[in-house]
Design an enzyme around this catalytic site. Structure first.
Site, PDB file in Angstrom:
ATOM      1  N   TYR A 157       0.857  -1.189   0.000  1.00 25.20           N
ATOM      2  CA  TYR A 157       0.000   0.000   0.000  1.00 25.20           C
ATOM      3  C   TYR A 157       0.888   1.232   0.000  1.00 25.20           C
ATOM      4  O   TYR A 157       1.864   1.303   0.743  1.00 25.20           O
ATOM      5  CB  TYR A 157      -0.887   0.004   1.248  1.00 25.20           C
ATOM      6  CG  TYR A 157      -1.740   1.246   1.407  1.00 25.20           C
ATOM      7  CD1 TYR A 157      -2.791   1.497   0.527  1.00 25.20           C
ATOM      8  CD2 TYR A 157      -1.505   2.162   2.431  1.00 25.20           C
ATOM      9  CE1 TYR A 157      -3.583   2.637   0.673  1.00 25.20           C
ATOM     10  CE2 TYR A 157      -2.293   3.302   2.582  1.00 25.20           C
ATOM     11  CZ  TYR A 157      -3.329   3.528   1.700  1.00 25.20           C
ATOM     12  OH  TYR A 157      -4.120   4.652   1.842  1.00 25.20           O
ATOM     13  N   ASP A 252       9.283   2.807  -0.247  1.00 21.10           N
ATOM     14  CA  ASP A 252       8.245   3.493   0.525  1.00 21.10           C
ATOM     15  C   ASP A 252       8.435   3.095   1.983  1.00 21.10           C
ATOM     16  O   ASP A 252       8.018   2.027   2.406  1.00 21.10           O
ATOM     17  CB  ASP A 252       6.856   3.092   0.001  1.00 21.10           C
ATOM     18  CG  ASP A 252       5.736   3.779   0.781  1.00 21.10           C
ATOM     19  OD1 ASP A 252       6.044   4.503   1.750  1.00 21.10           O
ATOM     20  OD2 ASP A 252       4.559   3.580   0.408  1.00 21.10           O
ATOM     21  N   LYS A 280       4.353   9.043   8.883  1.00 22.28           N
ATOM     22  CA  LYS A 280       4.183   8.456  10.221  1.00 22.28           C
ATOM     23  C   LYS A 280       5.230   8.945  11.245  1.00 22.28           C
ATOM     24  O   LYS A 280       5.110  10.065  11.714  1.00 22.28           O
ATOM     25  CB  LYS A 280       4.088   6.942  10.093  1.00 22.28           C
ATOM     26  CG  LYS A 280       2.841   6.608   9.248  1.00 22.28           C
ATOM     27  CD  LYS A 280       2.473   5.166   9.101  1.00 22.28           C
ATOM     28  CE  LYS A 280       1.139   5.074   8.356  1.00 22.28           C
ATOM     29  NZ  LYS A 280       1.107   4.260   7.186  1.00 22.28           N
TER      30      LYS A 280
HETATM   31  C1  LIG Z   1       0.436   4.794   5.771  1.00 29.48           C
HETATM   32  C2  LIG Z   1       1.162   4.531   4.515  1.00 29.48           C
HETATM   33  C3  LIG Z   1       1.066   5.385   3.401  1.00 29.48           C
HETATM   34  C4  LIG Z   1       0.096   6.519   3.344  1.00 29.48           C
HETATM   35  O1  LIG Z   1       0.360   7.490   4.313  1.00 29.48           O
HETATM   36  P1  LIG Z   1      -0.823   8.509   4.719  1.00 29.48           P
HETATM   37  O2  LIG Z   1      -0.143   9.465   5.642  1.00 29.48           O
HETATM   38  O3  LIG Z   1      -1.875   7.663   5.358  1.00 29.48           O
HETATM   39  O4  LIG Z   1      -1.298   9.150   3.475  1.00 29.48           O
HETATM   40  C5  LIG Z   1       1.881   5.150   2.326  1.00 29.48           C
HETATM   41  N1  LIG Z   1       2.731   4.116   2.304  1.00 29.48           N
HETATM   42  C6  LIG Z   1       2.844   3.264   3.347  1.00 29.48           C
HETATM   43  C7  LIG Z   1       3.827   2.145   3.283  1.00 29.48           C
HETATM   44  C8  LIG Z   1       2.049   3.430   4.465  1.00 29.48           C
HETATM   45  O5  LIG Z   1       2.126   2.564   5.461  1.00 29.48           O
END
Ligand SMILES: *Cc1c(COP(=O)(O)O)cnc(C)c1O
Length: 446
Positions: A157, A252, A280
């Site tokens: 994701y 990511d 995060k």
């Molecule tokens: C949480 C997450 C996102 C998206 O971040 P948001 O701040 O919710 O838009 C993208 N990539 C990864 C791996 C994530 O865990």
């Protein structure tokens, strides 16, 4: 009032009266009553808890019930809730003014701290969410390479930008299909989707379309569809294929950054990507994301370069202060070792708790990320091998834990997080509660 009714006829209220009342109101004025889908409890049933406060490893809901928290706001809270250093930094920043839309010293300091920590990273740009970070990194990769295709992996994701809300087509097709209404098929057609853990499929795709591929984006520690820990050889194959074809490798690290190590998965695996995305933890609980890479790549961004990217609240002083205060704590002596010891402790406790479980349950962990997998067999490494039928058992487990004052993700396919606020007593209590809950759940199934 929504109630959870188990098959043995017993029922209990999932949330207290105050949460019930707030959710009724929320349903009138917020789409589905929430601001992010998983919060609606659709996968586990019942009414979402409305949270009043959090301190350390615990949250308290609007009905005054306390829960030992392993959701950790989905990852940012590696220090636990309301860490005094973070609260103080935010308060101090707030009293100086909330936003200026002009450069501020904290953004330079936070960028310096991130750049120093992450292998090969020279420059960053801050945004306000992980979604914005991946969206911008993909645009930069396309702009810098002059190529159009993006490769992603099923089970990863990357937030909800259009070109990444794409799933694999049927069979062996790598052509992406939109995974959400509202994403045009013509956008998805520029995204190729591969299974994780499969070097042969990766090599075949690069052999046929390598020259059109701008970037491969991957969660090096896939943690959004269970925890699908990858073989280092697979990640090394991504590095090799992208380098050889002139495509960029994007890690990511929105979840894994400052989580699996100070230098994220790049440090953990010893593999350096071309571009990295953060979110995060680097915001310390405030809305922050970032993307970065070498100076040579980052100069493609406006105003110096031709790839447009901007944000009214990007580099917001309060958000930067929260992130900086968090990273400062993570720089202190022995912190990473403590987290790993806590994780090891949880492994041991879970091992004995789960060995008594009458139904399949495995504890999967990397650093302070963990997943309670309710499927039989070895932990899966691909989305295709995740058993989608575990939802019902997880639903019961979730509510059995909630009744014991333990808060885990309201979905079987979301991970949990340890924080520096958790103690060895907390992890022991967690494992005991899971053991009890699993036997209760399995017994009531019969
Ligand atoms: C949480 C997450 C996102 C998206 O971040 P948001 O701040 O919710 O838009 C993208 N990539 C990864 C791996 C994530 O865990």
């Amino acid at each position: 009032m929504s109630e959870i009714r188990s098959s043995d006829g017993a029922s209990h209220r999932s949330a207290g009266p105050r949460s019930e009342e707030l959710f009724e109101r929320a349903l009138q004025v917020l789409a589905s009553g929430v601001n992010s889908p998983v919060r609606a409890f659709r996968a586990v049933g019942g009414t979402p808890l409305f949270v009043r406060s959090g301190k350390g490893a615990y949250i308290e809901d609007e009905d005054g019930r306390r829960y030992l928290d392993f959701v950790s706001s989905w990852g940012p809270l590696i220090l636990g809730h309301a860490h005094p250093d973070v609260v103080e930094a935010v308060s101090r920043a707030a009293s100086d003014g909330l936003t200026f839309g002009a450069p501020c010293p904290a953004e330079v300091e936070l960028a310096e701290a991130v750049v120093e920590s992450y292998p090969g990273l020279e420059q960053l740009r801050f945004v306000s969410s992980g979604t914005e970070a991946t969206m911008s990194a993909v645009r930069l990769a396309r702009g810098a390479t002059g190529r159009e295709l993006v490769v992603k992996f099923s089970g990863c994701y990357h937030g909800h930008a259009d070109h990444l809300l794409v799933a694999a087509g049927s069979g062996l097709a790598t052509f992406g299909q939109p995974s959400s209404a509202g994403v045009p098929a013509s956008f998805a057609a520029l995204t190729r989707v591969l299974p994780l853990d499969d070097e042969a499929r990766l090599e075949a795709l690069f052999a046929s379309e390598g020259e059109r591929i701008a970037a491969v984006i991957v969660e090096p520690v896939p943690a959004n569809n269970g925890l699908l820990i990858q073989r280092p050889e697979f990640l090394a194959a991504l590095r090799k294929a992208t380098s050889e074809s002139g495509a960029l490798l994007i890690f990511d690290e929105v979840i894994s950054g400052f989580r699996v190590a100070k230098g994220g998965a790049a440090e953990y695996y010893g593999i350096t990507p071309d571009l990295v995305t953060f979110g995060k933890i680097i915001g310390g609980g405030m809305p922050v994301g970032a993307f970065g890479g070498s100076r040579d790549l980052m100069r493609h961004l406006a105003p110096e370069g031709t790839v447009y990217q901007a944000g009214t609240l990007s580099g917001n002083p309060m958000a930067m202060a929260a992130g900086l205060a968090s990273l400062r704590v993570l720089e202190s002596e022995g912190v990473w070792q403590r987290l790993e010891e806590l994780g090891h402790n949880l492994d041991e406790n879970m091992k004995s708790a789960l060995s008594a479980s009458p139904s399949p349950a495995k504890f999967v962990r990397l650093g302070s990320i963990f997943w309670l997998s309710l499927q039989a067999g070895e932990p899966p490494r691909t989305a295709e091998s995740v058993d989608s039928n575990i939802g019902e058992r997880y639903r019961r487990l979730f509510h059995a834990l909630l009744r014991r004052g333990v808060w885990i993700a309201p979905s079987a396919f979301e991970v949990g997080f340890l924080s520096l606020a958790h103690t060895t007593e907390d992890v022991a209590r967690f494992a005991d509660a899971v053991g009890e809950a699993l036997s209760e759940v399995t017994t009531s199934e019969g």
